[in-house]
Design a protein around this motif. Structure first.
Motif: not given
Length: 244
Positions: A29-35, A178-181
């Motif tokens: 759903y999102v990039k790894e950095s947003l965990r 850029s941010c999420c799916a």
């Protein structure tokens, strides 16, 4: 839906977010950095739900009667919350019980390649080693905007999934975020030479090849799709991080 039910839904939603964030599911759903932000948001929802439940359990009985007999809106008749409010639990159950796959060949076929002719051509040397392991986006950018100058005659190793190209031939693709799916866009590469054959869409492959100046136009947005001259390829399992 009374406050206790709302708190339970919020508790389930927060728990689902934390559960997804503590596994690899969130990468769909999102990039790894947003965990870290997902985990924090889930914990806040859980804390708010628990506080609401505690408040509802401890409040005086006479104030809780409105949940058993409905709300009086001044007309002397009890009114209950609409049942449609319970539909809010559906996305929670979906997140808990269903794990949709990451964006793949269908999304790539519906969107134009993310390469834009307005980008600047200024690329550092390829990483050491032969073949050099680079991303699909890096290769495509160098091939289109640098005309392959920074690629030279080096061999490169790329990983992506199979999708259908403009002419029905298999292409190599990768989704970038850029941010999420929700903002996922495909990077597409045509394949010449010893290109993979007989594989279904969404099959993951690792290809080794060299730069070729062959290109084709993406019919979705009329941007350029570069090619890679494939020397060898291997079918692989989907990687943990499927987005670039």
């Amino acid at each position: 839906m009374n406050k206790q039910a709302q708190a339970v839904v919020m508790l389930l939603f927060g728990g689902a977010i934390v559960r997804a964030s503590l596994t690899d599911m969130y990468l769909r759903y999102v990039k790894e950095s947003l965990r870290p932000f997902l985990i924090a948001a889930g914990l806040v929802l859980i804390a708010a739900a628990v506080m609401t439940l505690v408040h509802e359990v401890l409040r005086p009985k006479e104030r809780a009667e409105e949940h058993d007999h409905g709300h009086d809106h001044g007309d002397g008749k009890p009114h209950r919350e609409p049942w449609v409010a319970w539909l809010l639990i559906l996305p929670v159950l979906g997140l808990l019980l269903v794990a949709p796959p990451a964006l793949g060949s269908y999304a790539a076929g519906q969107s134009g390649t993310a390469l834009s002719s307005q980008q600047i051509s200024d690329y550092p040397p390829l990483p050491p080693g032969d073949p050099a392991k680079i991303s699909v986006l890096d290769y495509a950018s160098r091939a289109v905007f640098d005309k392959g100058v920074s690629l030279g005659d080096r061999t490169v190793r790329l990983t992506g999934f199979i999708a259908s190209g403009p002419n029905g031939e298999p292409i190599l693709a990768r989704i970038i975020l850029s941010c999420c799916a929700a903002d996922g866009r495909p990077i597409k590469l045509g394949m010449s030479g010893n290109a993979p054959a007989g594989l279904a869409n969404d099959s993951w492959v690792e290809v080794i090849g060299r730069y070729t100046d062959r290109t084709i136009t993406d019919p979705v947005n009329e941007e350029t799709i570069p090619y890679i001259e494939v020397e060898t390829w291997t079918q692989i399992d989907p990687p943990k991080q499927q987005y670039e």
